[in-house]
Each structure stands twice: as structure tokens, then as C-alpha cells.
Scaffold this active site. Structure first.
Site, PDB file in Angstrom:
ATOM      1  N   GLU A  50      39.161  40.178  36.641  1.00 22.64           N
ATOM      2  CA  GLU A  50      40.251  39.420  37.257  1.00 22.64           C
ATOM      3  C   GLU A  50      40.333  38.003  36.676  1.00 22.64           C
ATOM      4  O   GLU A  50      39.317  37.344  36.468  1.00 22.64           O
ATOM      5  CB  GLU A  50      40.008  39.346  38.766  1.00 22.64           C
ATOM      6  N   LYS A 123      49.181  41.723  42.346  1.00 18.95           N
ATOM      7  CA  LYS A 123      48.233  41.975  43.429  1.00 18.95           C
ATOM      8  C   LYS A 123      48.933  41.939  44.789  1.00 18.95           C
ATOM      9  O   LYS A 123      49.594  40.963  45.141  1.00 18.95           O
ATOM     10  CB  LYS A 123      47.125  40.927  43.364  1.00 18.95           C
ATOM     11  N   CYS A 160      41.033  43.338  42.602  1.00 18.80           N
ATOM     12  CA  CYS A 160      39.998  42.812  43.491  1.00 18.80           C
ATOM     13  C   CYS A 160      40.189  43.217  44.949  1.00 18.80           C
ATOM     14  O   CYS A 160      39.837  44.333  45.323  1.00 18.80           O
ATOM     15  CB  CYS A 160      39.890  41.301  43.338  1.00 18.80           C
TER      16      CYS A 160
END
Length: 295
Positions: A50, A123, A160
Site C-alpha cells: 500500500e 479503497k 489494506c
């Protein structure tokens, strides 16, 4: 080599686990070297951690962090696209994206083995807690859960915090993914100095692999950045939840040979997709229980 769909397909995956240099250009150069090393090891699909070219700035709240966002693909990211073409690899590049003034995303760019940008994922799940102040920086994603047909298999990407949510994995698997990749930056918990989430982090993704019949890979960062220590532990598990490759706490490249026929094997043994009861899941669409119903 194009994936053979009749046999389910095979691919060699590499997850790059790095300590991110403080200077952005140095971090980028280190990533380029690591991608080349992964390809030299036979990798066909390569994933970076990330925010690959930045220290994890959301560990604190500061206006200066907004200024790190770039229109994507940036010049550095385009260079990685050209590198993917040169090496003939599929490459996942997690980035800090400025989509419009004041609209910033934690995102990932996906390049195919010919260097074409197949797409960009933003995300969806944005955390906020001690050491992980992402809601201050990132807008929740608006790309949904795309799955891309690459030269070496169908790839779905989360970033994540996305990896903790079963809905992410299920939607990507229903979209046809052979492989789920979760680029990550996770480590110590400042409010719980004696606690490590590493085992829970790995366990929840092993559950995603089993429940959806897919391979899962998660490249993490390592090293100390301010008060935070990133524990690494990058790993790959198969559709039966078995960890087939795993890193320790040092910089590393994790290689795994994937046989996507294993996905079908799991799904034929455990019919989770067939036995879903979508007509009973309406409650999942609520943020909280229905206040009009007694409990």
C-alpha cells in the site's frame, strides 16, 4: 504465457515486502529494483505494498499530507507500466490519487503484461484510529469492486482495511476473480503497545480464501516509521486456507506458484456459492439494526 483456462490456469505470484524510504524518488527506485528482482525470480504477477512510494503519512493528522496526492498515473507510475511491458508481468501499483481538487483516494493501478493500464481501484473501507488516521485524507472509493482479466488470470484488488471485510472478498469472487490481492500497510497499535494484529490479519484472509474458493495474497511493508512499526508477514494462501508462502519481519519477496484449478476443487467440495440465501441478507444493507423492531 497466457493463462490456460481449460486447465484452470497457473501463474507465479510475487509479493514485494519493503521498508519504504523517506524520500519519494528513492522509494520509487527501490520499488523498481524489487519488481525487477521479482521478475528475475519468474514472477508473472507482482504486487507492491500500500502507498508504495510514500512513508505511511496517515499515522498523524497534518495538512501537508494532502499535498502528496498526485493525478494518476503519475510519471513514476507510468514508468512502472513501461516496466511491466518490458518484463511481461502483471503489476499492481498502490498509489495516493488526486482525482479532483480536494478529492483524494487511496488507490491501486493495475497494469497488464503488455503495459496497458487495465484499470484503477479506489479503497472502499477507510479506517480511523490511533496511528491510522485515513479518514482525514481519503475519500471512500467509488469504483465498486472490479475484477480484471489479465494475461495470467482474473485479478481482484482491495487495499489494506478492505481485507478485513468479508463483503469485499465475496464481491470480488462473485465477479470471477481467481486471485485476490490486498496491498497493505499494517503494524503496531499505538493504543495497545503489547498487542499484535498479525495473526488475526492473516486468519481473516485465510477465511476469505476458504469461503470464496480463491487464492489470496497480501504484501505488507516493514520497518519503523515514527512511532509505528510495520510487521511485514506478507503471505499467500490457497483456496483451502493453507498458507503456501510467507515472509518474516524483514524486506523480502514472497513467491508462490498458483494453480487456479484449486479454486474449482474447493468450490466443488464446499458449495458456498450454491447454498447462499440472498433473499435473507437484507439486514446487511443497514448500517444499524432496524430501530422499529424489538430485540
Amino acid at each position: 504465457m497466457q493463462a490456460d483456462r481449460k486447465s484452470g490456469g497457473r501463474a507465479r505470484l510475487a509479493l514485494i515486502q519493503r521498508a519504504i524510504e523517506p524520500q519519494r524518488d528513492a522509494a520509487h527506485r527501490g520499488a523498481v529494483e524489487a519488481v525487477r528482482a521479482a521478475a528475475a525470480g519468474g514472477a508473472q504477477i507482482v504486487a507492491l505494498p500500500e502507498l508504495y512510494d510514500l512513508p505511511y503519512f496517515p499515522r498523524q493528522v497534518a495538512v501537508e499530507g494532502w499535498r502528496l496526492a498526485e493525478r494518476q498515473p503519475s510519471d513514476r507510475v507510468r514508468e512502472l507500466g513501461r516496466l511491466a511491458a518490458e518484463l511481461g508481468i502483471v503489476l499492481v501499483v498502490p498509489v495516493f490519487e488526486e482525482a479532483a481538487p480536494g478529492v483524494l483516494f487511496n488507490a491501486a493501478v493495475l497494469y497488464d503484461a503488455d503495459g496497458r493500464q487495465l484499470g484503477l481501484y479506489r479503497k472502499n473501507h477507510i479506517p480511523d484510529g490511533p496511528g491510522y488516521h485515513e479518514k482525514y485524507y481519503f475519500t471512500p472509493g467509488d469504483t465498486g469492486y472490479p475484477v480484471w482479466e489479465t494475461a495470467f488470470g482474473r485479478v481482484g484488488v482491495g487495499v489494506c482495511w478492505d481485507s478485513w471485510f468479508p463483503e469485499t472478498a465475496r464481491l470480488l469472487a462473485l465477479g470471477g476473480a481467481d486471485l485476490l490481492l490486498f496491498p497493505t500497510a499494517i503494524g503496531s497499535e499505538p493504543d495497545r503497545p503489547g498487542y499484535s494484529s498479525e495473526d488475526a490479519w492473516r486468519t481473516v484472509m485465510r477465511g476469505h480464501a476458504i469461503a470464496n474458493g480463491v487464492f489470496v495474497g497480501a504484501p505488507n511493508r516493514v520497518g519503523v516509521e515514527g512511532p509505528m512499526t510495520y510487521y511485514g508477514g506478507s503471505f499467500v494462501c490457497d483456496p483451502f486456507g493453507e498458507v503456501v508462502a510467507r515472509a518474516g519481519a524483514d524486506p523480502d519477496i514472497v513467491f508462490a506458484d498458483l494453480d487456479f484449478g484449486r479454486n474449482r476443487e474447493l468450490r466443488e467440495l464446499l458449495q458456498f456459492f450454491r447454498d447462499r440465501r440472498t433473499d435473507t441478507y437484507g439486514g446487511l444493507l443497514r448500517i444499524s439494526p432496524d430501530p422499529g423492531k424489538a430485540r
